[in-house]
Design a protein around this motif. Structure first.
Motif, PDB file in Angstrom:
ATOM      1  N   GLN A  11       0.854  -1.170   0.000  1.00 51.67           N
ATOM      2  CA  GLN A  11       0.000   0.000   0.000  1.00 51.67           C
ATOM      3  C   GLN A  11       0.898   1.230   0.000  1.00 51.67           C
ATOM      4  OE1 GLN A  11      -2.079  -0.546   3.644  1.00 51.67           O
ATOM      5  NE2 GLN A  11      -0.250  -0.435   4.876  1.00 51.67           N
ATOM      6  N   SER A  12       0.288   2.369  -0.284  1.00 47.30           N
ATOM      7  CA  SER A  12       1.040   3.615  -0.254  1.00 47.30           C
ATOM      8  C   SER A  12       1.070   4.148   1.171  1.00 47.30           C
ATOM      9  CB  SER A  12       0.379   4.641  -1.178  1.00 47.30           C
ATOM     10  OG  SER A  12       1.086   5.854  -1.150  1.00 47.30           O
ATOM     11  N   SER A  13       2.253   4.473   1.657  1.00 48.60           N
ATOM     12  CA  SER A  13       2.404   5.004   3.008  1.00 48.60           C
ATOM     13  C   SER A  13       2.583   6.520   2.932  1.00 48.60           C
ATOM     14  CB  SER A  13       3.619   4.375   3.697  1.00 48.60           C
ATOM     15  OG  SER A  13       3.865   5.011   4.932  1.00 48.60           O
ATOM     16  N   LYS A  14       1.629   7.249   3.491  1.00 54.08           N
ATOM     17  CA  LYS A  14       1.716   8.711   3.463  1.00 54.08           C
ATOM     18  C   LYS A  14       2.967   9.189   4.196  1.00 54.08           C
ATOM     19  CE  LYS A  14      -3.300   9.383   3.262  1.00 54.08           C
ATOM     20  NZ  LYS A  14      -4.482   9.916   3.987  1.00 54.08           N
ATOM     21  N   ALA A  15       3.295   8.517   5.292  1.00 52.26           N
ATOM     22  CA  ALA A  15       4.420   8.965   6.110  1.00 52.26           C
ATOM     23  C   ALA A  15       5.737   8.931   5.341  1.00 52.26           C
ATOM     24  CB  ALA A  15       4.523   8.115   7.373  1.00 52.26           C
ATOM     25  N   PHE A  16       5.877   7.984   4.415  1.00 55.01           N
ATOM     26  CA  PHE A  16       7.148   7.822   3.707  1.00 55.01           C
ATOM     27  C   PHE A  16       6.998   8.023   2.192  1.00 55.01           C
ATOM     28  CE2 PHE A  16       7.244   5.044   7.496  1.00 55.01           C
ATOM     29  CZ  PHE A  16       8.201   5.738   8.218  1.00 55.01           C
ATOM     30  N   SER A  17       5.938   8.682   1.775  1.00 53.28           N
ATOM     31  CA  SER A  17       5.690   8.878   0.348  1.00 53.28           C
ATOM     32  C   SER A  17       6.765   9.741  -0.306  1.00 53.28           C
ATOM     33  CB  SER A  17       4.313   9.515   0.133  1.00 53.28           C
ATOM     34  OG  SER A  17       4.224  10.768   0.795  1.00 53.28           O
ATOM     35  N   TYR A  18       7.456  10.569   0.493  1.00 49.18           N
ATOM     36  CA  TYR A  18       8.509  11.422  -0.063  1.00 49.18           C
ATOM     37  C   TYR A  18       9.667  10.605  -0.647  1.00 49.18           C
ATOM     38  CZ  TYR A  18      10.880  10.443   4.387  1.00 49.18           C
ATOM     39  OH  TYR A  18      11.455   9.810   5.460  1.00 49.18           O
ATOM     40  N   LEU A  19       9.784   9.342  -0.245  1.00 44.78           N
ATOM     41  CA  LEU A  19      10.867   8.499  -0.750  1.00 44.78           C
ATOM     42  C   LEU A  19      10.569   7.942  -2.137  1.00 44.78           C
ATOM     43  CD1 LEU A  19      11.819   6.419   2.416  1.00 44.78           C
ATOM     44  CD2 LEU A  19      12.961   8.442   1.507  1.00 44.78           C
ATOM     45  N   LEU A  20       9.309   7.941  -2.539  1.00 46.23           N
ATOM     46  CA  LEU A  20       8.910   7.233  -3.747  1.00 46.23           C
ATOM     47  C   LEU A  20       9.084   8.050  -5.021  1.00 46.23           C
ATOM     48  CD1 LEU A  20       5.693   5.495  -2.364  1.00 46.23           C
ATOM     49  CD2 LEU A  20       7.999   4.554  -2.579  1.00 46.23           C
ATOM     50  N   LYS A  21       9.372   9.336  -4.895  1.00 47.76           N
ATOM     51  CA  LYS A  21       9.587  10.158  -6.077  1.00 47.76           C
ATOM     52  C   LYS A  21      10.851   9.682  -6.804  1.00 47.76           C
ATOM     53  CE  LYS A  21       7.432  14.170  -3.893  1.00 47.76           C
ATOM     54  NZ  LYS A  21       7.642  15.543  -3.354  1.00 47.76           N
ATOM     55  N   GLY A  22      10.694   9.407  -8.085  1.00 48.44           N
ATOM     56  CA  GLY A  22      11.838   8.935  -8.866  1.00 48.44           C
ATOM     57  C   GLY A  22      12.104   7.456  -8.722  1.00 48.44           C
ATOM     58  N   CYS A  23      11.223   6.768  -8.012  1.00 48.97           N
ATOM     59  CA  CYS A  23      11.372   5.318  -7.810  1.00 48.97           C
ATOM     60  C   CYS A  23      10.236   4.607  -8.537  1.00 48.97           C
ATOM     61  CB  CYS A  23      11.341   5.001  -6.315  1.00 48.97           C
ATOM     62  SG  CYS A  23      11.393   3.255  -5.920  1.00 48.97           S
ATOM     63  N   HIS A  24      10.533   3.536  -9.255  1.00 43.55           N
ATOM     64  CA  HIS A  24       9.491   2.798  -9.962  1.00 43.55           C
ATOM     65  C   HIS A  24       8.829   1.814  -8.996  1.00 43.55           C
ATOM     66  CE1 HIS A  24       7.819  -0.331 -12.756  1.00 43.55           C
ATOM     67  NE2 HIS A  24       7.365   0.783 -13.298  1.00 43.55           N
ATOM     68  N   TYR A  25       7.574   2.086  -8.668  1.00 41.51           N
ATOM     69  CA  TYR A  25       6.865   1.226  -7.714  1.00 41.51           C
ATOM     70  C   TYR A  25       5.477   0.890  -8.234  1.00 41.51           C
ATOM     71  CZ  TYR A  25       4.274   5.395  -6.172  1.00 41.51           C
ATOM     72  OH  TYR A  25       3.475   6.510  -6.127  1.00 41.51           O
ATOM     73  N   ALA A  26       4.911  -0.175  -7.669  1.00 40.77           N
ATOM     74  CA  ALA A  26       3.571  -0.610  -8.057  1.00 40.77           C
ATOM     75  C   ALA A  26       2.959  -1.378  -6.886  1.00 40.77           C
ATOM     76  CB  ALA A  26       3.629  -1.496  -9.301  1.00 40.77           C
ATOM     77  N   PHE A  27       1.649  -1.586  -6.966  1.00 44.01           N
ATOM     78  CA  PHE A  27       0.947  -2.341  -5.932  1.00 44.01           C
ATOM     79  C   PHE A  27       0.603  -3.755  -6.395  1.00 44.01           C
ATOM     80  CE2 PHE A  27      -0.244   2.191  -5.384  1.00 44.01           C
ATOM     81  CZ  PHE A  27       0.504   2.418  -4.254  1.00 44.01           C
ATOM     82  N   ASP A  28       0.884  -4.034  -7.658  1.00 39.48           N
ATOM     83  CA  ASP A  28       0.646  -5.365  -8.205  1.00 39.48           C
ATOM     84  C   ASP A  28       1.523  -5.527  -9.441  1.00 39.48           C
ATOM     85  OD1 ASP A  28      -0.333  -7.872  -8.477  1.00 39.48           O
ATOM     86  OD2 ASP A  28      -2.408  -7.301  -8.867  1.00 39.48           O
ATOM     87  N   LEU A  29       1.653  -6.765  -9.905  1.00 36.35           N
ATOM     88  CA  LEU A  29       2.467  -7.051 -11.081  1.00 36.35           C
ATOM     89  C   LEU A  29       1.637  -7.766 -12.136  1.00 36.35           C
ATOM     90  CD1 LEU A  29       5.845  -8.389  -9.638  1.00 36.35           C
ATOM     91  CD2 LEU A  29       5.445  -6.171 -10.697  1.00 36.35           C
ATOM     92  N   LYS A  30       1.907  -7.429 -13.392  1.00 41.28           N
ATOM     93  CA  LYS A  30       1.258  -8.130 -14.493  1.00 41.28           C
ATOM     94  C   LYS A  30       2.215  -9.113 -15.141  1.00 41.28           C
ATOM     95  CE  LYS A  30      -1.954  -4.375 -15.583  1.00 41.28           C
ATOM     96  NZ  LYS A  30      -2.411  -3.397 -16.628  1.00 41.28           N
TER      97      LYS A  30
END
Length: 319
Positions: free
Chosen positions: A52-71
């Motif tokens: 899930q997306s964590s509001k507390a640490f969302s600042y780390l995700l900029k510039g990072c390739h992330y997803a909540f599921d995989l195809k």
């Protein structure tokens, strides 16, 4: 297993997925993001797989390739800060299908479930292990890596207060804070700030706190109604157990709260002082963690879970 072998697997990978334990904390997210940047340095396709997306640490995700599921399938799966395969809730199927699996962790209860395992229970955090991996590979640290690793080191050491903090931890921090990010602002935001909902839940947890069989041993809980009245999110619950542990005279605290909307599933979160090993205690519920901080999931009504934990704690302390 050494870091050189792990780096070789990453260098030879085609597609990589990076994930961590369920309900990822600052160390898990910081380690995953830093590992993602390491993969990018080697020009490897990677995905940080988040529950899930964590509001507390969302600042780390900029510039990072992330997803909540995989195809798509991946050939290499990297599990970070995860003590066993069961803690990869929902993502263990991807792990099973991967050709190569890597496990990097610092939990004493780690079952070494991957093909390549690097587990150091003496390390302050998984982020410190990723820092070592980066240094081993002579990979240049950038501001995004520094911010991610600093976050992980900060959270798992409780602001460098816990006994897991060692000279290597502080030497790593000394290098990381040379990069241009506001580390003091992050310290304040992560460790000092709290929402009004968290404060309300802390008050309720203190109200419900009771001594168990020995002085200094306490059990506490919050209910679904407490959470609803406080208008709290799951993230608002995270700081409650650590707050309870700061109450003078507390040697061990067992804190129980509902997991999501399922009234028959509860999370147990424990903190302790020496010599109480709460990781060993939580293993009986298929949980785990650190000697001084651990958790598990239990099924039943709140009354049943409270009684089960109290009886098990009393038996554990007398064994």
């Amino acid at each position: 297993m050494n870091f050189k072998a792990i780096l070789e697997v990453i260098k030879n990978a085609n597609s990589i997925v990076i994930s961590a334990h369920t309900n990822p904390d600052g160390d898990a997210i910081g380690a995953m993001v830093a590992m993602g940047h390491l993969c990018a340095y080697y020009k490897k396709s990677y995905t940080v797989l988040l529950e899930q997306s964590s509001k507390a640490f969302s600042y780390l995700l900029k510039g990072c390739h992330y997803a909540f599921d995989l195809k798509d399938t991946v050939d290499t799966f990297i599990a970070l800060d995860c003590g066993n395969l069961e803690r990869l809730v929902g993502y263990d199927a991807y792990f099973d299908k991967a050709q190569h699996t890597i496990n990097i962790d610092h939990h004493i209860s780690n079952t070494k479930f991957a093909q390549y395992n690097y587990v150091d229970a003496e390390a302050s955090s998984t982020s410190e292990l990723i820092y070592r991996l980066i240094k081993e590979g002579n990979i240049p640290v950038n501001v995004e890596i520094a911010k991610a690793l600093y976050t992980g080191l900060l959270t798992d050491t409780g602001g460098f207060r816990h006994s897991c903090t060692c000279p290597s931890t502080l030497l790593a921090v000394a290098e990381l804070i040379q990069f241009p990010f506001n580390f003091s602002e992050l310290y304040e935001k992560i460790l000092c700030e709290k929402s009004l909902a968290t404060a309300k839940l802390q008050a309720k947890a203190v109200e419900h706190m009771k001594q168990m069989n020995k002085p200094g041993m306490y059990l506490s809980y919050i209910t679904s109604e407490d959470i609803a009245r406080s208008e709290a999110s799951k993230e608002d619950i995270d700081g409650v157990v650590s707050y309870l542990k700061t109450i003078k005279g507390t040697e061990l605290i067992a804190f129980i709260y509902p997991k999501g909307t399922d009234s028959q599933t509860y999370k147990l979160s424990m903190r302790s002082n020496p010599p109480f090993n709460v990781a060993a205690f939580c293993e009986q519920f298929n949980g785990g963690g650190h000697e001084r901080a651990a958790g598990a999931t239990l099924e039943g009504t709140l009354e049943e879970v409270l009684k089960h934990v109290q009886d098990a704690t009393c038996a554990f302390m007398e064994s």
